[in-house]
Every structure is written in C-alpha cells, then in structure tokens.
Design a protein around this motif. Structure first.
Motif, PDB file in Angstrom:
ATOM      1  N   SER A  96       0.805  -0.995  -0.101  1.00 50.13           N
ATOM      2  CA  SER A  96      -0.093  -0.036  -0.012  1.00 50.13           C
ATOM      3  C   SER A  96       1.048   0.978   0.087  1.00 50.13           C
ATOM      4  CB  SER A  96      -0.869   0.064   1.263  1.00 50.13           C
ATOM      5  OG  SER A  96      -1.483   1.161   1.399  1.00 50.13           O
ATOM      6  N   GLN A 107       5.512   0.251  -9.716  1.00 49.69           N
ATOM      7  CA  GLN A 107       4.643   0.650 -10.714  1.00 49.69           C
ATOM      8  C   GLN A 107       3.404   0.589 -10.047  1.00 49.69           C
ATOM      9  OE1 GLN A 107       5.278   1.508 -13.898  1.00 49.69           O
ATOM     10  NE2 GLN A 107       7.548   1.027 -13.386  1.00 49.69           N
ATOM     11  N   LYS A 108       2.371   1.748 -10.156  1.00 51.35           N
ATOM     12  CA  LYS A 108       1.120   1.828  -9.683  1.00 51.35           C
ATOM     13  C   LYS A 108       0.183   1.060 -10.244  1.00 51.35           C
ATOM     14  CE  LYS A 108       1.659   6.665  -8.018  1.00 51.35           C
ATOM     15  NZ  LYS A 108       1.451   8.266  -7.881  1.00 51.35           N
ATOM     16  N   ILE A 109      -0.382   0.199  -9.206  1.00 44.78           N
ATOM     17  CA  ILE A 109      -1.575  -0.750 -10.098  1.00 44.78           C
ATOM     18  C   ILE A 109      -3.068  -0.476  -9.413  1.00 44.78           C
ATOM     19  CG2 ILE A 109       0.111  -2.375 -10.781  1.00 44.78           C
ATOM     20  CD1 ILE A 109      -0.591  -4.061  -8.106  1.00 44.78           C
ATOM     21  N   SER A 110      -3.935  -0.895 -10.040  1.00 44.34           N
ATOM     22  CA  SER A 110      -5.256  -0.549  -9.275  1.00 44.34           C
ATOM     23  C   SER A 110      -5.678  -2.133  -8.982  1.00 44.34           C
ATOM     24  CB  SER A 110      -6.262  -0.200 -10.358  1.00 44.34           C
ATOM     25  OG  SER A 110      -7.649  -0.306  -9.685  1.00 44.34           O
ATOM     26  N   ASN A 111      -6.021  -2.151  -7.742  1.00 47.75           N
ATOM     27  CA  ASN A 111      -6.370  -3.552  -6.843  1.00 47.75           C
ATOM     28  C   ASN A 111      -7.796  -3.623  -6.371  1.00 47.75           C
ATOM     29  OD1 ASN A 111      -5.798  -6.175  -6.233  1.00 47.75           O
ATOM     30  ND2 ASN A 111      -4.358  -5.737  -4.776  1.00 47.75           N
ATOM     31  N   GLY A 112      -8.621  -3.292  -7.034  1.00 43.38           N
ATOM     32  CA  GLY A 112     -10.083  -3.357  -6.657  1.00 43.38           C
ATOM     33  C   GLY A 112     -10.586  -2.786  -5.578  1.00 43.38           C
ATOM     34  N   GLY A 131      -7.892  -0.358  -3.626  1.00 45.54           N
ATOM     35  CA  GLY A 131      -7.704   0.918  -4.666  1.00 45.54           C
ATOM     36  C   GLY A 131      -6.071   0.966  -5.125  1.00 45.54           C
ATOM     37  N   GLU A 132      -5.729   2.036  -5.323  1.00 46.31           N
ATOM     38  CA  GLU A 132      -4.253   1.968  -5.888  1.00 46.31           C
ATOM     39  C   GLU A 132      -3.098   1.406  -4.984  1.00 46.31           C
ATOM     40  OE1 GLU A 132      -1.873   5.675  -6.457  1.00 46.31           O
ATOM     41  OE2 GLU A 132      -2.860   5.327  -8.515  1.00 46.31           O
ATOM     42  N   GLN A 133      -2.166   0.514  -5.340  1.00 44.81           N
ATOM     43  CA  GLN A 133      -1.207   0.141  -4.707  1.00 44.81           C
ATOM     44  C   GLN A 133       0.121   0.007  -5.405  1.00 44.81           C
ATOM     45  OE1 GLN A 133      -2.898  -4.201  -3.721  1.00 44.81           O
ATOM     46  NE2 GLN A 133      -2.671  -3.359  -1.767  1.00 44.81           N
ATOM     47  N   GLU A 168       3.616  -1.980  -6.855  1.00 44.66           N
ATOM     48  CA  GLU A 168       4.047  -3.357  -7.426  1.00 44.66           C
ATOM     49  C   GLU A 168       5.465  -3.261  -7.483  1.00 44.66           C
ATOM     50  OE1 GLU A 168       2.969  -7.181 -10.149  1.00 44.66           O
ATOM     51  OE2 GLU A 168       2.594  -4.943 -11.079  1.00 44.66           O
TER      52      GLU A 168
END
Length: 360
Positions: A125, A148-153, A156-158, A160
């Motif tokens: 997070s 890298q910013k990812i969207s994880n349902g 929210g934004e996490q 990686e």
C-alpha cells in the motif's frame, strides 16, 4: 761383434787382441760414451713423480641447506605433535575450517526472511511507509525495479515491485541471501574446557559475517540482517581430539552433552537419572555453557516475521533480558523495548532451528 784386421782383413773374434792370420795387434775398441741427460731431464728425474689430481670441493652449501631443512621439518613435527592449548586464534581456525566445509548448513544465517522473497513481485500500500522504505533500499541495490502503480479493486491504488534477475539468483528457499555461508570474525568467549575421557570440551561464542558477500550488500541491508552491530552472534561446541581442537559433529555433540549431564549428576550422588535426565539435560547444559537464549537479532527477526511493518522501528529496538520457561523446553520470555515502550514476548524454536514468536 766380429773384429776385422786392418792389415790383412781377416775376421777375428770379438775379444781377440791380435789377428789370427798375420799377428798384427788389433786396434782396441773405443767404448761408446753413455748419453748424458740434459739438465732439464736430470731435474725431471730427480723430482718425485706425483699425479695432478683436481681439487675436491666439499658440498658445504648443499649440506647446510639439507641440515636446515631437516631442522625445519623436525620443528614442524614437534609443533604439530604438541597438544593445542585453548586460545582465540586456535578456536577461530577450527571454527572457520568447519564453516567453510558446511556453507549450505549455515547459509540461512545470512539470509533475509522479512518479506516473501520467493514471489516474483511484491505489492504494498502507498501508506505502508515501513515496507516501502525497505523495498526502496532493495531498489537502490538493483534487486527490484522501481514500483509501478496498479489498481487492485477494493484496496484501491497499490505499488507493485518486480523482482530483477539479480535478486532471483540470490533467493534460496524463499529467503534473500547475501553470502554463500558465514565465517567467524572473532571469538568473544568460551567456557572452561571440561575433561571428558581423553577429550577436552568447550562451548565457544563467536561473531560472524557473510562468507563471499554479494556486491550489493549495502550498510542498510547489513543492518537489517544483523542489527546495528553489523555482525551476527553464534556459539558452537569444540573438542580437542588427538591434540587438535575441532568442531564436534552432531553425533559427538549429542554424546558429549549427555556425558556432561551424567557427569554432573554423578557429582551430586544421583545414581539413576531416569526421567529427570531427559527433562533436566537442557537445564544442566544451560548451567554449564550458559543459557541458549535468543539473541537480540533472533528476537528482532522473529518480530519481523510476525509483523513486517515493524521494520521501520528498528532504531528504537533493544533486547533487555530473557528468562527460560522451566515447563516449556526451548521457550523464553524476553523483555524488549520497541518504540519507547517496554514489552514482554514469548519465543520458541521452530522446525528449522530459528526463533518464532508465541502468543501468551
């Protein structure tokens, strides 16, 4: 030789003085003078005959070198046959010889396990400052790519973090290893040698560091692994066999521990240990060699295994004391200081010999 008469030419005998034919006296023969040797020849004849022999040289350099070599070999044999006295240098040499021959057995001591390094990527997070700070150090070391910013349902934004090839080559059994094994850097203390039959036995405490450390071992990674001291702590049993100190193997160690315990029982007049021997062995070994309590680094690693989010609070961490629990083998109640407050935690050995937290 025949003689000729000069008057009539008659041949006469060699020793005739007158001619047999005419009677004329024969001319006496003039004796041939003997050859007179020259002065140089006379000198040579007067000089005793001697043979000119080459001068013999004694092999002093070779002989001296041979004697020196024999003395050196004799001194080396004498030194080797002398029983080794306990000392830091002797113990260090014996320990490092053992460690170099068993790198795989000690490698876990230089491996990080505060994150699941067996995964190809790690997701955190943005608000997990402790984990992101630590992963930032690994990014600097080249072990992970920049997050890298990812969207994880629902979460929210996490962020990686992808593992690099450099990290994958250093991961062993899900742990990130910074060396092939360990090597002792100093012997800190040892128990007075105990006589066990023909053997001397001592428990030795030593500090260690990674053997063949990786190039990316930064000060931050070293502190994460060993704490502020920058080196690990361990102990090992040594015995003197055939005059040489060496690390006891597993079978020798177990036999010696049992023998030490039974010897201690005999001193107290206990003839039959029975069930007491099985439950009291560890306590006796603790009294003989010191308590096998977890070190400050062991406790900190157990805390991180329980909660990786504590990684950012190491600066305020300190071990205060530990007490063995009599009714629970290999379990200790330890008081620590974290974040300005004093806490007490329970620790016990896990399956691979490490320490883990136990809930009260």
């Amino acid at each position: 030789m025949s003689r000729f008469c000069t008057q009539c030419g008659t041949v006469n005998e060699t020793d005739a003085r007158f001619c047999d034919a005419c009677g004329k006296p024969l001319k006496p023969r003039t004796p041939v003078p003997a050859a007179t040797p020259s002065a140089s020849a006379a000198m040579e004849l007067d000089t005793p005959l001697t043979l000119a022999l080459p001068a013999r040289r004694l092999p002093w350099p070779w002989l001296g070198g041979g004697i020196a070599l024999l003395l050196l070999l004799a001194a080396a044999a004498w030194y080797w046959l002398q029983p080794q006295e306990p000392s830091k240098d002797v113990f260090m040499a014996a320990i490092n010889q053992h460690l170099s021959q068993h790198d795989a057995d000690y490698r876990r001591k230089v491996c990080l396990r505060n994150l699941p390094y067996g995964k190809q990527s790690l997701v955190t997070s943005p608000f997990d400052q402790a984990s992101n700070a630590w992963l930032g150090e690994l990014v600097k070391a080249g072990l992970y790519a920049a997050p890298q910013k990812i969207s994880n349902g629902f979460f929210g934004e996490q962020l990686e973090y992808q593992q690099t090839d450099l990290a994958r080559t250093a991961v062993v059994d899900g742990r990130l290893c910074v060396g092939s094994g360990i090597e002792a850097v100093t012997v800190t203390q040892w128990s007075p040698p105990q006589t066990m039959g023909e053997l001397l036995v001592s428990q030795v405490h030593y500090d260690f560091q990674p053997r063949q450390p990786v190039a990316w071992l930064t000060p931050a990674i070293r502190r994460e692994l060993f704490g502020e001291a920058g080196k690990g702590e361990a102990r090992i049993m040594l015995l003197r066999k055939d005059g040489r100190w060496q690390v006891a193997d597993d079978g020798e160690r177990q036999a010696l521990e049992a023998a030490v315990f039974m010897q201690a029982l005999a001193k107290e007049g206990i003839e039959r240990a029975g069930e007491q021997a099985s439950t009291g062995l560890k306590a006796w070994l603790g009294r003989l060699f010191g308590p096998a309590e977890p070190s400050a680094d062991d406790i900190w690693q157990a805390l991180l295994d329980y909660s990786p989010l504590l990684a950012g609070q190491q600066q305020g961490y300190a071990k205060q004391d530990c007490t063995a629990l009599a009714q629970q083998p290999e379990t200790f109640s330890c008081r620590i200081r974290v974040g300005g407050s004093s806490e007490r935690v329970l620790l016990s050995k896990n399956g691979d010999g490490g320490w883990q937290l136990r809930l009260p």
